[in-house]
Design a protein around this motif. Structure first.
Motif, PDB file in Angstrom:
ATOM      1  N   MET A  82      -3.073   0.137   6.948  1.00  8.07           N
ATOM      2  CA  MET A  82      -3.117   0.967   8.144  1.00  8.07           C
ATOM      3  C   MET A  82      -1.822   1.736   8.350  1.00  8.07           C
ATOM      4  N   ALA A 125      -6.478  -0.030  -0.146  1.00  6.91           N
ATOM      5  CA  ALA A 125      -6.321  -1.414   0.305  1.00  6.91           C
ATOM      6  C   ALA A 125      -5.618  -2.245  -0.766  1.00  6.91           C
ATOM      7  N   SER A 156       0.873  -1.172   0.000  1.00  3.17           N
ATOM      8  CA  SER A 156       0.000   0.000   0.000  1.00  3.17           C
ATOM      9  C   SER A 156       0.911   1.223   0.000  1.00  3.17           C
ATOM     10  N   ASP A 187       0.904  -8.747   6.004  1.00  2.76           N
ATOM     11  CA  ASP A 187      -0.468  -8.565   6.480  1.00  2.76           C
ATOM     12  C   ASP A 187      -1.138  -7.475   5.629  1.00  2.76           C
ATOM     13  N   ARG A 188      -2.159  -7.869   4.891  1.00  2.00           N
ATOM     14  CA  ARG A 188      -2.853  -6.925   4.001  1.00  2.00           C
ATOM     15  C   ARG A 188      -3.372  -5.699   4.764  1.00  2.00           C
ATOM     16  N   ARG A 189      -4.006  -5.947   5.905  1.00  2.00           N
ATOM     17  CA  ARG A 189      -4.602  -4.864   6.692  1.00  2.00           C
ATOM     18  C   ARG A 189      -3.532  -3.954   7.293  1.00  2.00           C
ATOM     19  N   CYS A 222      -0.777   1.469  15.015  1.00  2.00           N
ATOM     20  CA  CYS A 222      -1.312   0.271  14.349  1.00  2.00           C
ATOM     21  C   CYS A 222      -1.257  -0.958  15.247  1.00  2.00           C
TER      22      CYS A 222
END
Length: 206
Positions: free
Chosen positions: A136, A166, A51, A130-132, A100
């Protein structure tokens, strides 16, 4: 010299003959190595997700971008590397990581920044497993950086151009690339071992 050239020609012809004789075995080995490389990348390498956001560097506070002069752009280009260092500094990353729910040591190697060659623009990329967390962390760095920049560099500011989004599909590993590399390496090593092995065997028998 004529004898040496004849030997070279004979050896080359022998290599070609042995290669085509063993071609299907070489191809089979290359395919097996390719499948193994693909499965290894699929099963044992954790996928990573990216991201990012981009920011425009100003040498003024609250610059509207209207009637920006060449000298302003030049001054901003001079500041862009300072911004790059600030946005990836320990203090910014530590604050973002804590927001985070993680630690600086776990994300320190996950954030990189690159500077445009043609404009005072910085791109900050976050890549984690970790995608999230990738999203973040990018959001928090984009939120914290303008404040930190204003504290460190007097009379300047920054604006976010592209907000973090995302991550979609994993950025790595590239399973196709692993499979192709495995095929090429398997093909070359199998060809070398089988061709030269047969030639040595024939020489010893002779």
């Amino acid at each position: 010299n004529v004898g040496a050239e004849s030997n070279k020609e004979i050896n080359l012809n022998q290599m070609v003959r042995v290669f085509f004789k063993r071609f299907w075995l070489i191809l089979l080995i290359a395919i097996l190595v390719s499948v193994c490389a693909y499965m290894y990348s699929k099963l044992f390498i954790k996928p990573t997700y990216q991201s990012y956001f981009t920011a425009y560097v100003n040498n003024k506070i609250n610059d509207t971008g209207v009637n920006t002069s060449t000298s302003d752009l030049t001054a901003s280009m001079g500041l862009v590397y300072v911004y790059e260092d600030i946005m990836t500094s320990r203090s910014v990353l530590k604050q973002a990581a804590e927001a985070c729910g993680t630690t600086y040591s776990k994300v320190a190697g996950s954030v990189t920044a690159t500077v445009s060659d043609t404009a005072p623009v910085v791109k900050v990329m976050v890549e984690t497993t970790d995608r999230r967390l990738s999203l973040m962390l990018a959001q928090k760095i984009a939120e914290i950086s303008p404040v930190k920049v204003a504290e460190v560099v007097d009379g300047s500011s920054m604006r976010i151009i592209d907000e973090p989004v995302a991550p979609g599909r994993p950025a790595s590993p590239n399973h196709t690339s692993y499979a192709l590399s495995g095929f090429l390496l398997g093909f070359m090593f199998a060809a070398m071992i089988l061709v030269f092995g047969d030639m040595v065997y024939d020489t010893v028998q002779s």
